[in-house]
Design a protein around this motif. Sequence first.
Motif, PDB file in Angstrom:
ATOM      1  N   ILE A 299      -1.791   6.286  -7.301  1.00  0.00           N
ATOM      2  CA  ILE A 299      -1.104   5.625  -6.199  1.00  0.00           C
ATOM      3  C   ILE A 299      -1.429   6.319  -4.883  1.00  0.00           C
ATOM      4  CG2 ILE A 299       1.140   4.892  -5.295  1.00  0.00           C
ATOM      5  CD1 ILE A 299       2.208   5.211  -8.189  1.00  0.00           C
ATOM      6  N   TYR A 300      -1.631   5.507  -3.866  1.00  0.00           N
ATOM      7  CA  TYR A 300      -1.849   5.951  -2.490  1.00  0.00           C
ATOM      8  C   TYR A 300      -0.563   5.667  -1.727  1.00  0.00           C
ATOM      9  CZ  TYR A 300      -4.253   5.601   2.159  1.00  0.00           C
ATOM     10  OH  TYR A 300      -4.671   5.716   3.463  1.00  0.00           O
ATOM     11  N   TYR A 301       0.207   6.705  -1.431  1.00  0.00           N
ATOM     12  CA  TYR A 301       1.474   6.546  -0.712  1.00  0.00           C
ATOM     13  C   TYR A 301       1.196   6.553   0.784  1.00  0.00           C
ATOM     14  CZ  TYR A 301       3.558   7.847  -5.185  1.00  0.00           C
ATOM     15  OH  TYR A 301       3.914   7.894  -6.507  1.00  0.00           O
ATOM     16  N   THR A 306       5.879   1.902   2.336  1.00  0.00           N
ATOM     17  CA  THR A 306       5.880   0.460   2.557  1.00  0.00           C
ATOM     18  C   THR A 306       4.488  -0.150   2.445  1.00  0.00           C
ATOM     19  OG1 THR A 306       5.631   0.739   4.952  1.00  0.00           O
ATOM     20  CG2 THR A 306       7.881   0.581   4.088  1.00  0.00           C
ATOM     21  N   ASN A 307       3.507   0.636   2.088  1.00  0.00           N
ATOM     22  CA  ASN A 307       2.157   0.072   1.968  1.00  0.00           C
ATOM     23  C   ASN A 307       1.345   0.876   0.963  1.00  0.00           C
ATOM     24  OD1 ASN A 307       0.020  -1.599   2.415  1.00  0.00           O
ATOM     25  ND2 ASN A 307      -0.603  -0.667   4.331  1.00  0.00           N
ATOM     26  N   GLU A 308       1.879   1.019  -0.264  1.00  0.00           N
ATOM     27  CA  GLU A 308       1.145   1.741  -1.288  1.00  0.00           C
ATOM     28  C   GLU A 308      -0.067   0.931  -1.744  1.00  0.00           C
ATOM     29  OE1 GLU A 308       4.427   1.797  -1.134  1.00  0.00           O
ATOM     30  OE2 GLU A 308       4.721   3.941  -0.885  1.00  0.00           O
ATOM     31  N   LYS A 309      -1.080   1.653  -2.223  1.00  0.00           N
ATOM     32  CA  LYS A 309      -2.302   1.040  -2.712  1.00  0.00           C
ATOM     33  C   LYS A 309      -2.684   1.680  -4.050  1.00  0.00           C
ATOM     34  CE  LYS A 309      -3.932   0.923   2.120  1.00  0.00           C
ATOM     35  NZ  LYS A 309      -3.515  -0.439   2.452  1.00  0.00           N
ATOM     36  N   VAL A 310      -3.608   1.049  -4.745  1.00  0.00           N
ATOM     37  CA  VAL A 310      -4.178   1.612  -5.971  1.00  0.00           C
ATOM     38  C   VAL A 310      -5.415   2.412  -5.600  1.00  0.00           C
ATOM     39  CG1 VAL A 310      -5.314   1.054  -8.152  1.00  0.00           C
ATOM     40  CG2 VAL A 310      -3.271  -0.218  -7.439  1.00  0.00           C
ATOM     41  N   THR A 333      -7.721   0.076  -3.329  1.00  0.00           N
ATOM     42  CA  THR A 333      -7.490  -1.359  -3.445  1.00  0.00           C
ATOM     43  C   THR A 333      -6.112  -1.707  -2.918  1.00  0.00           C
ATOM     44  OG1 THR A 333      -8.863  -1.439  -5.439  1.00  0.00           O
ATOM     45  CG2 THR A 333      -7.478  -3.343  -4.982  1.00  0.00           C
ATOM     46  N   ASP A 334      -6.094  -2.606  -1.951  1.00  0.00           N
ATOM     47  CA  ASP A 334      -4.859  -3.234  -1.488  1.00  0.00           C
ATOM     48  C   ASP A 334      -4.926  -4.677  -1.952  1.00  0.00           C
ATOM     49  OD1 ASP A 334      -2.743  -4.386  -0.177  1.00  0.00           O
ATOM     50  OD2 ASP A 334      -3.133  -3.431   1.749  1.00  0.00           O
ATOM     51  N   PHE A 335      -4.020  -5.066  -2.830  1.00  0.00           N
ATOM     52  CA  PHE A 335      -4.108  -6.389  -3.419  1.00  0.00           C
ATOM     53  C   PHE A 335      -3.646  -7.499  -2.482  1.00  0.00           C
ATOM     54  CE2 PHE A 335      -3.800  -3.816  -7.416  1.00  0.00           C
ATOM     55  CZ  PHE A 335      -5.104  -4.042  -7.792  1.00  0.00           C
ATOM     56  N   PRO A 340       2.909  -5.425   0.767  1.00  0.00           N
ATOM     57  CA  PRO A 340       1.857  -4.707   0.038  1.00  0.00           C
ATOM     58  C   PRO A 340       2.281  -3.334  -0.475  1.00  0.00           C
ATOM     59  CG  PRO A 340       1.427  -4.669   2.387  1.00  0.00           C
ATOM     60  CD  PRO A 340       2.606  -5.565   2.191  1.00  0.00           C
ATOM     61  N   VAL A 341       2.891  -3.337  -1.632  1.00  0.00           N
ATOM     62  CA  VAL A 341       3.270  -2.098  -2.305  1.00  0.00           C
ATOM     63  C   VAL A 341       2.705  -2.185  -3.718  1.00  0.00           C
ATOM     64  CG1 VAL A 341       5.165  -0.606  -3.027  1.00  0.00           C
ATOM     65  CG2 VAL A 341       5.369  -1.915  -0.919  1.00  0.00           C
ATOM     66  N   ASP A 342       1.674  -1.397  -4.009  1.00  0.00           N
ATOM     67  CA  ASP A 342       0.938  -1.506  -5.261  1.00  0.00           C
ATOM     68  C   ASP A 342       0.990  -0.172  -6.001  1.00  0.00           C
ATOM     69  OD1 ASP A 342       0.110  -4.038  -4.298  1.00  0.00           O
ATOM     70  OD2 ASP A 342      -1.546  -3.104  -3.229  1.00  0.00           O
ATOM     71  N   PHE A 343       1.527  -0.176  -7.217  1.00  0.00           N
ATOM     72  CA  PHE A 343       1.660   1.040  -8.005  1.00  0.00           C
ATOM     73  C   PHE A 343       0.842   0.922  -9.286  1.00  0.00           C
ATOM     74  CE2 PHE A 343       5.644   0.713  -5.617  1.00  0.00           C
ATOM     75  CZ  PHE A 343       5.716   1.978  -5.041  1.00  0.00           C
TER      76      PHE A 343
END
Length: 521
Positions: A299-301, A306-310, A333-335, A340-343
Amino acid sequence: MKHTLLFTAFIFLFFQCALAQNYILDNTFGSGGKVITSFGSADSNMASMSLQADGKILTCGSYYDGLVNQIALSRYNIDGSLDNSFGTNGKVLTPIGTNLENEHNTVRVLNNGKILVSGTNGTSSSYDFAIVQYNSNGSLDLTFGNNGVVLSDFNNEHNISTLEIQTDNKIVIGGSILIPSSNNNSNFAIARYNIDGSKDTSFGINGLVSINIGTVSNNLTVSDDYVDALKIQSDGKIIASGLTSLNNGGDFGMVRLNTDGSIDSSFGINGRVITDFGSIEEANAIQILSDGKIILSGIYYYNSDTNEKVVIAKYNSNGTLDATYGTSGKVITDFGNSSPVDFAFSSQIQTDGKLLIIGYVKNATADAFIAIYNIDGTLDTSLNSSGFLFIDFGVNEDAVTSVFQTDGKLLLGGATYNGSIANFMLLRLEIDNLSTKSFENNKFYISPNPFTDSITISTKDINLSLATIELYDISGRKISNFTTENTNNFTFSINSNLSKGNYFLKITDQQTTQTFKLIKE
């Protein structure tokens, strides 16, 4: 995390290969491919899953009623039904700690069929490593530790995140250990135990390895370090990954240990690897490939959560980044979901070598997601024309753990929230062979594909008026029902407002159900 799963339709989740394979919910598993398990009136959150040699499925997590923290353990038959020969109606609750919730339980199975679960023994004043061993029927193994439980206090506070079993059945755990002499920062903590639960004193110092990662140039600089994942290489060396932090930042941190617990100086710099993606990153999963290369994902915090990425990084066997993967060895990757909060919590390697990432995203509700990456790190766009798929049932759900069965079916585990409490959730997917051309088999011919405004179904000897014909979108939402006349050849019109993309045609006759992937141009 509390989540809910509600669905009534046959839902397609993603494509493994561009023209040949799709994963679909396995209707022979549970109810329409899903199993939901409650342990009582409080929250039950799944954290880990493992398979027995006989194919039965073990899941574990936590059950916390606000008073006593308990390990929640369940076992399922191959069809998803609870195994009534295990514990009480397939479930076991074991109190660990007093008043603190434990969310990092891991379950593994020994060669002799006994079951190990790791956790944290939390009290109001301290945390210790905890390992519990069960007999194959779910009862505590009284020959292990103290009546089935091992609590380890290395004179500091500790948290366990993961557990793995060596080929000799020794137990390796990973987590963190608080170091009061360094401003209460934490170190990577890796400990090893003998098969009876005693500390393996041949490993590290009295069974424990405590590692300060520091900086790329100076491993003596005090950092805050936490292990989230462990893997044991075929040569017995141990890889641990997680988060390493300086000044409230954070990067992927990874170390490799020799079999005696000493740092492998041939790996990275002084046995350590630090990977910065530009913000705060944490590596939750490790895959070791057949060529010795390593893939970390996590995870990219970013921006106050409010905008985590893979994020994914691929390394050569010596710990250097593999420049052939992504951008200089890294992928972000931001889906592109609405919030946009991706875990990313789990990963698998498919038989074709592609990387499968499992986690959840936060849209209007939390939605489980699956993504597939090609060997070069690009998204495999044969999955939903984008490389990823949100699994949205209108409420909250997640996927945090996964495993491939020996028959190639894929199990996903996580939590579902029914509006008041969280429950364990299992999904099983199987591969359905599809094509992106017109379809012809022993029953149906469907054309054209891709289509624009109509589709024709022809059969050899089946009366279509006796069949149910339904069109679904990629998320499993039913678009249309079609009624036919007494014929074996029928053309039906498609709403001109239907968006371009992937759809699924489901035909159920008196004998079988068949589903076909179609593309709207």
